[in-house]
Motif scaffolding. Structure first.
Motif, short mmCIF file in Angstrom:
data_model
loop_
_atom_site.label_atom_id
_atom_site.label_comp_id
_atom_site.label_asym_id
_atom_site.label_seq_id
_atom_site.Cartn_x
_atom_site.Cartn_y
_atom_site.Cartn_z
N SER A 101 -9.99 -9.94 48.84
CA SER A 101 -11.42 -9.85 48.55
C SER A 101 -12.23 -10.63 49.59
O SER A 101 -13.35 -10.24 49.93
N LEU A 102 -11.67 -11.72 50.10
CA LEU A 102 -12.32 -12.46 51.17
C LEU A 102 -12.38 -11.63 52.45
O LEU A 102 -13.37 -11.67 53.19
N LEU A 103 -11.31 -10.89 52.71
CA LEU A 103 -11.32 -9.97 53.86
C LEU A 103 -12.41 -8.93 53.71
O LEU A 103 -13.16 -8.66 54.66
N LEU A 104 -12.52 -8.36 52.53
CA LEU A 104 -13.51 -7.32 52.28
C LEU A 104 -14.93 -7.84 52.43
O LEU A 104 -15.84 -7.09 52.78
N SER A 105 -15.12 -9.13 52.14
CA SER A 105 -16.46 -9.72 52.27
C SER A 105 -16.68 -10.35 53.64
O SER A 105 -17.59 -11.15 53.83
N ASN A 106 -15.79 -9.98 54.59
CA ASN A 106 -15.93 -10.39 56.00
C ASN A 106 -15.87 -11.91 56.22
O ASN A 106 -16.46 -12.42 57.16
N GLN A 107 -15.10 -12.60 55.38
CA GLN A 107 -14.95 -14.05 55.55
C GLN A 107 -13.74 -14.35 56.43
O GLN A 107 -12.87 -15.16 56.09
N HIS A 108 -13.70 -13.68 57.57
CA HIS A 108 -12.57 -13.81 58.48
C HIS A 108 -12.42 -15.22 59.02
O HIS A 108 -11.30 -15.75 59.12
N ASP A 109 -13.54 -15.84 59.40
CA ASP A 109 -13.47 -17.19 59.98
C ASP A 109 -12.87 -18.18 59.00
O ASP A 109 -12.05 -19.02 59.38
N PHE A 110 -13.26 -18.08 57.74
CA PHE A 110 -12.71 -18.98 56.72
C PHE A 110 -11.20 -18.79 56.59
O PHE A 110 -10.44 -19.75 56.56
N LEU A 111 -10.75 -17.52 56.54
CA LEU A 111 -9.32 -17.23 56.41
C LEU A 111 -8.54 -17.75 57.60
O LEU A 111 -7.48 -18.36 57.45
N TRP A 112 -9.06 -17.53 58.80
CA TRP A 112 -8.36 -17.98 60.00
C TRP A 112 -8.31 -19.50 60.08
O TRP A 112 -7.30 -20.07 60.52
N ASN A 113 -9.37 -20.18 59.66
CA ASN A 113 -9.36 -21.65 59.65
C ASN A 113 -8.29 -22.17 58.70
O ASN A 113 -7.55 -23.11 59.03
N GLU A 114 -8.19 -21.55 57.52
CA GLU A 114 -7.17 -21.95 56.56
C GLU A 114 -5.77 -21.65 57.09
O GLU A 114 -4.83 -22.43 56.90
N TYR A 115 -5.63 -20.52 57.75
CA TYR A 115 -4.34 -20.13 58.35
C TYR A 115 -3.89 -21.18 59.36
O TYR A 115 -2.74 -21.64 59.34
N HIS A 116 -4.82 -21.57 60.25
CA HIS A 116 -4.44 -22.54 61.28
C HIS A 116 -4.16 -23.93 60.69
O HIS A 116 -3.31 -24.66 61.22
N LYS A 117 -4.81 -24.27 59.61
CA LYS A 117 -4.53 -25.55 58.95
C LYS A 117 -3.09 -25.60 58.44
O LYS A 117 -2.50 -26.67 58.32
N ASN A 118 -2.54 -24.43 58.13
CA ASN A 118 -1.20 -24.36 57.57
C ASN A 118 -0.16 -23.84 58.56
O ASN A 118 0.97 -23.54 58.17
N LEU A 119 -0.51 -23.77 59.84
CA LEU A 119 0.39 -23.20 60.84
C LEU A 119 1.49 -24.18 61.22
O LEU A 119 1.23 -25.34 61.57
N PHE A 120 2.72 -23.72 61.13
CA PHE A 120 3.91 -24.52 61.44
C PHE A 120 3.88 -25.02 62.89
O PHE A 120 3.66 -24.25 63.82
N LYS A 121 4.07 -26.34 63.07
CA LYS A 121 4.18 -27.00 64.37
C LYS A 121 2.92 -26.89 65.23
O LYS A 121 2.99 -27.00 66.46
N LEU A 122 1.76 -26.69 64.60
CA LEU A 122 0.51 -26.65 65.36
C LEU A 122 0.29 -27.98 66.08
O LEU A 122 0.45 -29.05 65.50
N ASN A 123 -0.05 -27.90 67.37
CA ASN A 123 -0.34 -29.07 68.21
C ASN A 123 0.85 -30.03 68.34
O ASN A 123 0.68 -31.22 68.58
N THR A 124 2.05 -29.48 68.20
CA THR A 124 3.26 -30.28 68.32
C THR A 124 4.15 -29.73 69.44
O THR A 124 4.38 -28.52 69.48
N PRO A 125 4.65 -30.58 70.35
CA PRO A 125 5.57 -30.07 71.38
C PRO A 125 6.81 -29.46 70.74
O PRO A 125 7.41 -30.04 69.82
N ILE A 126 7.18 -28.29 71.23
CA ILE A 126 8.33 -27.58 70.65
C ILE A 126 9.00 -26.77 71.76
O ILE A 126 8.35 -26.34 72.72
N ALA A 127 10.32 -26.57 71.63
CA ALA A 127 11.05 -25.77 72.61
C ALA A 127 10.97 -24.29 72.23
O ALA A 127 11.00 -23.93 71.06
#
Length: 243
Positions: free
Chosen positions: A174-200
């Protein structure tokens, strides 16, 4: 919830896909199975599960995506749906490993596979497959796998988890349908595995290198900061995380 329960099936995604080809299927119809003999993962990988122990489901989603440029928005919404459904369980280090794995304490507890089809009227229909390790405790030869039961040392009600997950999928769509893409992407990045962490990483030619995940772009490509301070994007088949 329009729910179809099966004992054993080769693939819930294939079952629901064939069903939607032969008849009109209600939006957000869910198919679950106790056992899946030919479960599919990303890039053709197989997913094996103990019968009756885990949540094996597919859900039909239509009239949500407006055009092909929004394809990965649905991946974001579905991954967030799983995270939001599981958050009340207080699992350790719950996260989304790009592109579609669900992690807890650096172990994989679930996966998502979305298959999109383009209809003659230009509408997009999506079959969302979700496999979640719930009460299985044996993962022979799978050292990076775990389950809710192993992490919390208790058994869970599969129906309760299904209901929470179904609620969240409808909510995030429903958030997608109401064009709240920025909110969804911000939440996605908050939960992204190893974000801003050095990794091989390893590329598709088995070259290994270090990098820092900067995020994921709207096309679903992983953005990685390299040693020369350049940022390069990678598709699903072009890179693998080593951890």
């Amino acid at each position: 919830m329009n729910l179809i329960k099966l004992d054993a099936i080769e693939s819930t995604n294939d079952f629901l896909k064939e069903m939607s080809r032969s008849q009109i299927v209600e939006n957000f119809t869910v198919v679950i199975a106790k056992n899946q003999t030919k479960g599919k993962g990303q890039m053709g990988a197989t997913w094996e599960t103990e019968s009756g122990k885990n949540l094996i489901m597919s859900i039909l989603v239509k009239e949500v995506l407006k055009d092909i440029d929004e394809i990965f928005h649905l991946n974001v919404a579905v991954a967030l749906s799983v995270i939001k459904a599981l958050e009340p369980l207080n699992l350790p280090k719950l996260s989304i490993k790009w592109p579609n794995d669900i992690m807890a304490e650096n172990k994989k507890i679930g996966g998502i596979l979305i298959e999109n089809s383009f209809k003659s009227d230009n509408k997009i229909e999506s079959i969302i497959g979700i496999g979640l390790n719930v009460n299985q405790i044996n993962f022979d030869n799978l050292p990076k796998a775990s389950s809710l039961s192993l992490l919390k040392e208790k058994e869970f009600d599969l129906n309760e988890i299904l209901e929470k997950l179904f609620f969240q999928i409808k909510k995030q769509c429903s958030l997608l349908l109401s064009n709240q893409h920025d909110f969804l992407w911000n939440e996605y990045h908050k939960n992204l595995f190893k974000l801003n962490t050095p990794i091989a990483f390893s590329d598709n030619e088995n070259n290994q290198f270090m990098g820092i995940i900067q995020g994921v772009n709207f096309e679903g490509r992983l953005e990685v900061l390299l040693n020369d301070d350049s940022v390069k994007t990678f598709g699903v088949k072009e890179i693998q995380m080593l951890f």
